[in-house]
Design a protein around this motif. Structure first.
Motif, PDB file in Angstrom:
ATOM      1  N   THR A  42       0.834  -1.201   0.000  1.00 36.06           N
ATOM      2  CA  THR A  42       0.000   0.000   0.000  1.00 36.06           C
ATOM      3  C   THR A  42       0.868   1.250   0.000  1.00 36.06           C
ATOM      4  O   THR A  42       0.557   2.234  -0.692  1.00 36.06           O
ATOM      5  N   GLN A  43       1.978   1.216   0.747  1.00 35.06           N
ATOM      6  CA  GLN A  43       2.891   2.352   0.769  1.00 35.06           C
ATOM      7  C   GLN A  43       3.456   2.609  -0.628  1.00 35.06           C
ATOM      8  O   GLN A  43       3.601   3.766  -1.047  1.00 35.06           O
ATOM      9  N   GLU A  44       3.741   1.545  -1.356  1.00 32.71           N
ATOM     10  CA  GLU A  44       4.229   1.693  -2.732  1.00 32.71           C
ATOM     11  C   GLU A  44       3.184   2.403  -3.599  1.00 32.71           C
ATOM     12  O   GLU A  44       3.522   3.262  -4.417  1.00 32.71           O
ATOM     13  N   LEU A  45       1.920   2.036  -3.416  1.00 27.13           N
ATOM     14  CA  LEU A  45       0.842   2.678  -4.181  1.00 27.13           C
ATOM     15  C   LEU A  45       0.742   4.160  -3.816  1.00 27.13           C
ATOM     16  O   LEU A  45       0.606   5.016  -4.699  1.00 27.13           O
ATOM     17  N   PHE A  46       0.794   4.478  -2.513  1.00 28.96           N
ATOM     18  CA  PHE A  46       0.729   5.874  -2.086  1.00 28.96           C
ATOM     19  C   PHE A  46       1.919   6.667  -2.635  1.00 28.96           C
ATOM     20  O   PHE A  46       1.763   7.824  -3.043  1.00 28.96           O
ATOM     21  N   ASP A  47       3.101   6.029  -2.659  1.00 30.64           N
ATOM     22  CA  ASP A  47       4.285   6.697  -3.199  1.00 30.64           C
ATOM     23  C   ASP A  47       4.112   6.993  -4.693  1.00 30.64           C
ATOM     24  O   ASP A  47       4.492   8.068  -5.171  1.00 30.64           O
ATOM     25  N   GLY A  74       2.136   9.959  -5.027  1.00 36.59           N
ATOM     26  CA  GLY A  74       2.711  11.165  -4.438  1.00 36.59           C
ATOM     27  C   GLY A  74       1.975  11.617  -3.195  1.00 36.59           C
ATOM     28  O   GLY A  74       1.879  12.820  -2.921  1.00 36.59           O
ATOM     29  N   ILE A  75       1.462  10.657  -2.422  1.00 35.88           N
ATOM     30  CA  ILE A  75       0.642  10.962  -1.252  1.00 35.88           C
ATOM     31  C   ILE A  75       1.351  10.512   0.022  1.00 35.88           C
ATOM     32  O   ILE A  75       1.855   9.389   0.094  1.00 35.88           O
ATOM     33  N   LYS A  76       1.372  11.374   1.018  1.00 43.71           N
ATOM     34  CA  LYS A  76       1.921  11.010   2.324  1.00 43.71           C
ATOM     35  C   LYS A  76       0.768  10.545   3.220  1.00 43.71           C
ATOM     36  O   LYS A  76      -0.033  11.348   3.683  1.00 43.71           O
ATOM     37  N   LEU A  77       0.705   9.244   3.416  1.00 42.54           N
ATOM     38  CA  LEU A  77      -0.374   8.657   4.219  1.00 42.54           C
ATOM     39  C   LEU A  77       0.124   7.362   4.828  1.00 42.54           C
ATOM     40  O   LEU A  77       0.741   6.537   4.134  1.00 42.54           O
ATOM     41  N   ASP A  78      -0.108   7.185   6.114  1.00 44.47           N
ATOM     42  CA  ASP A  78       0.321   5.983   6.825  1.00 44.47           C
ATOM     43  C   ASP A  78      -0.636   4.835   6.517  1.00 44.47           C
ATOM     44  O   ASP A  78      -1.814   4.913   6.861  1.00 44.47           O
ATOM     45  N   ILE A  82      -5.460  12.192 -11.073  1.00 49.89           N
ATOM     46  CA  ILE A  82      -6.199  11.824 -12.282  1.00 49.89           C
ATOM     47  C   ILE A  82      -5.311  11.989 -13.514  1.00 49.89           C
ATOM     48  O   ILE A  82      -5.281  11.131 -14.406  1.00 49.89           O
ATOM     49  N   HIS A  83      -4.563  13.092 -13.559  1.00 49.14           N
ATOM     50  CA  HIS A  83      -3.652  13.326 -14.689  1.00 49.14           C
ATOM     51  C   HIS A  83      -2.600  12.218 -14.771  1.00 49.14           C
ATOM     52  O   HIS A  83      -2.304  11.697 -15.860  1.00 49.14           O
ATOM     53  N   ASP A  84      -2.052  11.839 -13.600  1.00 50.85           N
ATOM     54  CA  ASP A  84      -1.038  10.779 -13.567  1.00 50.85           C
ATOM     55  C   ASP A  84      -1.619   9.446 -14.036  1.00 50.85           C
ATOM     56  O   ASP A  84      -0.961   8.693 -14.781  1.00 50.85           O
TER      57      ASP A  84
END
Length: 500
Positions: free
Chosen positions: A123-128, A131-135, A185-187
């Protein structure tokens, strides 16, 4: 070279008793585009989405996805074809972590036990990637609506989504959060994901969409390149007529004080004071999470008063429950109408009278004729579009559901009405009806408190605006001094003009 078509719907029909929800709808979606789908409430958008996700089966027609044609979908088949939907009401489980929600129902590692750490890493890989900082270990119930939205997107990406359908994704978000969502969305688009984007905020379409399809009354109206159409043309396509977004004029005389709140503290808010007068629309501005809804819930008795006083018509009252508020003539139209405003599985008639059942009783017996008469009066007065008062509310469009909530409030003889985000998630035409109704209410002696995150709506409908920032009152602005930049500055914690 022709653009590749990833999705094609052909002559889709879906009917319910007395209602044709989708009437021979056909259109195409190109691979890798952001395709907006718009229409007034009741246009058939939600039914079409549920058809594409396999939640409902159409009566006739076909769906072609990735070159394969189907008469209908099941949820499993839609998932297999790479279709994922993020609904307005999130499908997350509040009591478990973000990582567990992302991979809920998925077997990520051989063996009998779930490897939570492995899920958190993935999940951390997906957030990275986003470009999102979320635990990933944070529980869903502790996340803001924006972060919950991110988890829903991560969940879709984890399943190798090819077609992502987003239903009103920006409704609960602040301006900065919307900017972040549009970047994501653009990404996704750059990575080849196709997106169907549904929104009533027309200005967003010109920022994020490539093409737009319009539906009206269950039928296909047309598809246009977003670069070839303007806002007013879109509104005309949606409504079937020329319609300008505006706020109806009001010349109601503002009368005596009806509500006074003094140094009220509770539900995260601190030391808030204000007054409300007869015939007035008092707006409440603030950023999402500032404490506006929290304050309204204290006034309505849904959360306790910790300190401070509430006065009605000059007399102090104790409001310890929602029932107390209703008996004192205070009505509340909540932001979340589906979960807090109506009983979706009950009828329009039952919802209309439920807050004042004793008022329709004769001794031990319910006066069903009186119930029917009152419900019919409000149906006609508010133009609730339905074939029958016995229709269940979950079969109505968002705008008509909102009208039922208002009918329920007024049928309980409320003279002070709190509107929390009154037009969120409803279309331009329904908005105009709600604005007109609010003006009619204050003209007949009611008083309104309106919480809104829509700045033009606040400026267009309010007589005064109270600004809340971080749980405290940070200013009060008279009509003559309305200034969008000043109000936004106050909402962000800026100083009141003239303050030290």
């Amino acid at each position: 070279m022709a653009e590749k078509i990833i999705l094609s719907v052909k002559d889709i029909v879906k009917t319910y008793p007395g209602v044709v929800a989708i009437d021979h709808v056909s259109f195409d979606v190109r691979e890798g585009e952001v395709h907006a789908l718009i229409g007034e409430n009741g246009a058939g958008k939600s039914t079409l989405i549920k058809t594409l996700s396999g939640a409902i089966t159409p009566d006739s027609g076909s769906i072609t996805i990735n070159g394969k044609t189907f008469d209908s979908f099941t949820p499993a088949l839609a998932k297999e074809q790479g279709i994922s939907v993020i609904y307005q009401e999130f499908t997350l489980v509040p009591g478990i972590s973000a990582a567990e929600n992302v991979f809920l129902g998925e077997k990520t590692k051989p063996g009998l036990f779930v490897d939570i750490k492995e899920r958190e890493c993935r999940t951390q890989e997906l957030f990275d990637q986003m470009g999102i900082k979320l635990d990933p270990s944070q529980k869903i119930r502790d996340l803001s609506p924006a972060m919950q939205q991110i988890v829903e997107i991560a969940k879709a990406i984890s399943k190798n989504v090819k077609l992502l359908i987003m239903d009103e994704p920006t409704a609960p978000l602040t301006t900065n959060e919307v900017t972040t969502l549009f970047r994501i969305i653009h990404d996704l688009k750059e990575r080849g994901v196709t997106i169907i984007f549904i929104s009533h905020r027309l200005e967003e379409l010109f920022e994020v969409a490539d093409r737009v399809t319009v539906m009206r009354d269950g039928q296909y109206v047309g598809t246009r390149n977003i670069a070839d159409i303007d806002r007013q043309q879109l509104i005309a396509m949606m409504a079937g007529r020329e319609m300008k977004e505006s706020y109806p004029s009001r010349k109601t005389a503002i009368g005596e004080e009806v509500l006074r709140v003094e140094h009220l503290t509770g539900n995260g808010d601190k030391d808030i004071s204000f007054t409300l007068h007869k015939g007035e629309i008092l707006g409440f501005a603030g950023l999402v999470g500032a404490g506006r809804t929290e304050l309204m819930r204290v006034i309505y008795g849904a959360n306790p008063v910790e300190s401070g006083k509430i006065f009605l018509h000059g007399k102090e009252v104790k409001i310890r429950s929602c029932g107390d508020a209703i008996r004192h003539g205070i009505g509340y139209i909540p932001e979340d109408r589906k979960n807090q405003g109506v009983f979706l599985r009950n009828t329009i008639k039952w919802n209309t009278i439920v807050n004042d059942i004793p008022g329709y009783s004769k001794g031990l017996f319910v006066d069903t004729k009186a119930e029917q008469r009152v419900a019919e009066e409000y149906r006609a007065r508010f133009n609730i579009r339905t074939p029958s008062l016995e229709q269940k509310v979950n079969n109505l469009s968002g705008g008509n559901q909102q009208k039922v909530v208002i009918a329920k409030t007024l049928a309980a003889k409320s003279s002070i009405i709190i509107f929390d985000e009154p037009t969120r998630g409803i279309d331009v035409s329904a908005k105009q009806e709600i604005y007109k109704l609010m003006n009619e209410l204050v003209a007949t002696g009611h008083s309104i408190i309106m919480v809104s995150s829509d700045m033009p709506e606040l400026l267009g409908m309010s007589d005064r605006i109270v600004v809340i920032a971080e749980g405290c009152k940070n200013g009060e602005v008279e009509k003559a001094d309305f200034d969008q930049n000043y109000i936004l500055d106050l909402a962000s914690g800026g100083k009141v003009k003239g303050a030290c």
